[in-house]
Scaffold this motif. Structure first.
Motif, PDB file in Angstrom:
ATOM      1  N   UNK A  26       0.768   7.374   3.513  1.00  0.00           N
ATOM      2  CA  UNK A  26       0.297   7.868   2.169  1.00  0.00           C
ATOM      3  C   UNK A  26       0.750   6.956   0.946  1.00  0.00           C
ATOM      4  N   UNK A  27       2.074   6.638   1.244  1.00  0.00           N
ATOM      5  CA  UNK A  27       2.630   5.613   0.429  1.00  0.00           C
ATOM      6  C   UNK A  27       1.990   4.492   0.401  1.00  0.00           C
ATOM      7  N   UNK A  28       1.806   3.722   1.512  1.00  0.00           N
ATOM      8  CA  UNK A  28       1.222   2.664   1.853  1.00  0.00           C
ATOM      9  C   UNK A  28      -0.229   2.446   1.415  1.00  0.00           C
ATOM     10  N   UNK A  29      -0.880   3.655   1.379  1.00  0.00           N
ATOM     11  CA  UNK A  29      -2.253   3.699   1.031  1.00  0.00           C
ATOM     12  C   UNK A  29      -2.428   3.248  -0.302  1.00  0.00           C
ATOM     13  N   UNK A  30      -1.422   3.999  -1.157  1.00  0.00           N
ATOM     14  CA  UNK A  30      -1.773   3.369  -2.712  1.00  0.00           C
ATOM     15  C   UNK A  30      -1.380   1.971  -2.796  1.00  0.00           C
ATOM     16  N   UNK A  31      -0.256   1.612  -2.314  1.00  0.00           N
ATOM     17  CA  UNK A  31      -0.178   0.171  -2.240  1.00  0.00           C
ATOM     18  C   UNK A  31      -1.201  -0.930  -1.889  1.00  0.00           C
TER      19      UNK A  31
END
Length: 155
Positions: free
Chosen positions: A107-112
């Protein structure tokens, strides 16, 4: 009998049991006690020999018996239910924790990744604009995916 069941009597006849006409004989000592077979010495070795089980099964059996016979004196249904819960917790809980952490990271990498997508796409289009022969859409998507995954691994 005609039709699809015509072969049935032959099938039944071929599958009949064959019995021996030789009777089982008893020794003199067996005849004295009413014809019951008393000499089972050949079988006692098999009955008395303790089968060799793997160590893990012996440990599990000893644990279950100690819970059942020990100070708690838990009934068998409680031992089985409790051991199933404990074993499932020991096996599933670490996998569940790992999975939760991986999902949080995704989820964190999806935003980035959304922030990086447009600039990376534009820079890749500039690089491939001078290439001959031009890259296909499939090659372009693969190259962009590789670049994004390299960035993710750097995090």
């Amino acid at each position: 009998m005609a039709g699809k069941w015509a072969h049935f009597p032959a099938v039944v006849a071929s599958r009949q049991r064959q019995f021996s006409s030789t009777p089982i004989t008893c020794s003199d000592s067996d005849k004295s006690n009413g014809g019951h077979i008393s000499d089972i010495s050949g079988y006692t070795d098999q009955l008395n020999s303790e089968a060799e089980y793997p160590l893990i099964l012996k440990v599990m059996q000893a644990t279950l018996e100690s819970v059942h016979d020990g100070p708690m004196a838990c009934p068998w249904w409680g031992v089985i239910a409790g051991s199933a819960f404990a074993l499932r917790t020991l096996l599933i809980l670490p996998v569940h924790i790992y999975q939760q952490r991986a999902q949080a990271r995704a989820r964190k990498l999806a935003g980035i990744s959304k922030l990086w997508y447009r600039p990376m796409r534009a820079s890749l289009e500039l690089e491939l604009a001078t290439r001959t022969p031009p890259a296909t859409d499939k090659e372009f998507a693969q190259l962009l995916s590789k670049r994004l995954s390299r960035r993710h691994h750097l995090l």
